[in-house]
Design a protein around this motif. Structure first.
Motif, mmCIF file in Angstrom:
data_model
loop_
_atom_site.group_PDB
_atom_site.id
_atom_site.type_symbol
_atom_site.label_atom_id
_atom_site.label_comp_id
_atom_site.label_asym_id
_atom_site.label_seq_id
_atom_site.Cartn_x
_atom_site.Cartn_y
_atom_site.Cartn_z
ATOM 1 N N PRO A 30 0.811 -1.229 0.000
ATOM 2 C CA PRO A 30 0.000 0.000 0.000
ATOM 3 C C PRO A 30 0.842 1.276 0.000
ATOM 4 O O PRO A 30 0.370 2.328 -0.403
ATOM 5 N N LEU A 31 2.090 1.187 0.437
ATOM 6 C CA LEU A 31 2.979 2.343 0.393
ATOM 7 C C LEU A 31 3.758 2.320 -0.909
ATOM 8 O O LEU A 31 4.285 1.294 -1.301
ATOM 9 N N TYR A 32 3.815 3.452 -1.577
ATOM 10 C CA TYR A 32 4.541 3.511 -2.834
ATOM 11 C C TYR A 32 5.965 3.972 -2.588
ATOM 12 O O TYR A 32 6.296 4.532 -1.549
ATOM 13 N N ARG A 33 6.801 3.727 -3.570
ATOM 14 C CA ARG A 33 8.204 4.118 -3.503
ATOM 15 C C ARG A 33 8.532 4.940 -4.739
ATOM 16 O O ARG A 33 8.300 4.497 -5.853
ATOM 17 N N THR A 34 9.056 6.141 -4.535
ATOM 18 C CA THR A 34 9.491 6.937 -5.677
ATOM 19 C C THR A 34 10.997 6.791 -5.831
ATOM 20 O O THR A 34 11.722 6.639 -4.850
ATOM 21 N N ILE A 35 11.430 6.814 -7.085
ATOM 22 C CA ILE A 35 12.845 6.642 -7.399
ATOM 23 C C ILE A 35 13.273 7.679 -8.435
ATOM 24 O O ILE A 35 12.467 8.128 -9.245
ATOM 25 N N PRO A 36 14.546 8.060 -8.420
ATOM 26 C CA PRO A 36 15.043 8.946 -9.474
ATOM 27 C C PRO A 36 15.318 8.133 -10.736
ATOM 28 O O PRO A 36 15.831 7.021 -10.669
ATOM 29 N N VAL A 37 14.934 8.694 -11.855
ATOM 30 C CA VAL A 37 15.116 8.025 -13.148
ATOM 31 C C VAL A 37 15.689 9.032 -14.134
ATOM 32 O O VAL A 37 15.319 10.202 -14.120
ATOM 33 N N ALA A 38 16.587 8.586 -14.994
ATOM 34 C CA ALA A 38 17.127 9.435 -16.057
ATOM 35 C C ALA A 38 16.514 8.997 -17.380
ATOM 36 O O ALA A 38 16.515 7.811 -17.711
#
Length: 136
Positions: A30-38
């Motif tokens: 239920p918790l999302y994870r944001t990540i850096p993307v190029a």
């Protein structure tokens, strides 16, 4: 929440475009994870785009780079497309999903459509387009 542009600002040279965004990894948690993307484009490969995930996400500890047709990304912002390792589809009016298939499994990542459109628009900018025509 979905992918958003992050600092520093995007870069472009006569032969390359890079845009850094944040993406949301979709899981059953239920918790999302944001990540850096190029997001990357090089005039030397005018039909391809690259999405690069940070080293911390791979078991090998190296950047994970996916290369696929720019046309697939463009088409996927309008309607579901792709049948191979990369599939793209719009998710509502403001988000798009990119699904990556590998022998290790499937990753589903959500982006802001605006960030992807901005990146694609920059790949067609006059300076980049000029570099593309001179590399052919």
């Amino acid at each position: 929440m979905s992918a958003t542009a992050e600092n520093p600002p995007a870069t472009a040279t006569a032969s390359a475009v890079e845009e850094r965004v944040r993406a949301r990894v979709i899981t059953d948690d239920p918790l999302y994870r944001t990540i850096p993307v190029a997001l990357r484009f090089a005039a030397a490969e005018p039909l391809a785009v690259r999405i690069v995930f940070p080293a911390g996400l791979s078991p090998e500890g190296t950047d994970n780079e996916w290369v696929f047709p720019r046309a697939l990304l463009e088409a996927g912002l309008q309607a579901p497309t792709g049948t191979g390792d990369v599939r793209v589809w719009p998710c509502g009016r403001v988000q798009a999903v990119v699904e990556f298939h590998s022998p290790e499994g499937v990753a589903v990542v959500q982006f802001d459509i605006a960030a992807l459109r901005r990146f694609l628009r920059r790949t067609y900018a006059p300076a980049v387009a000029s570099a593309v025509s001179t590399t052919r």
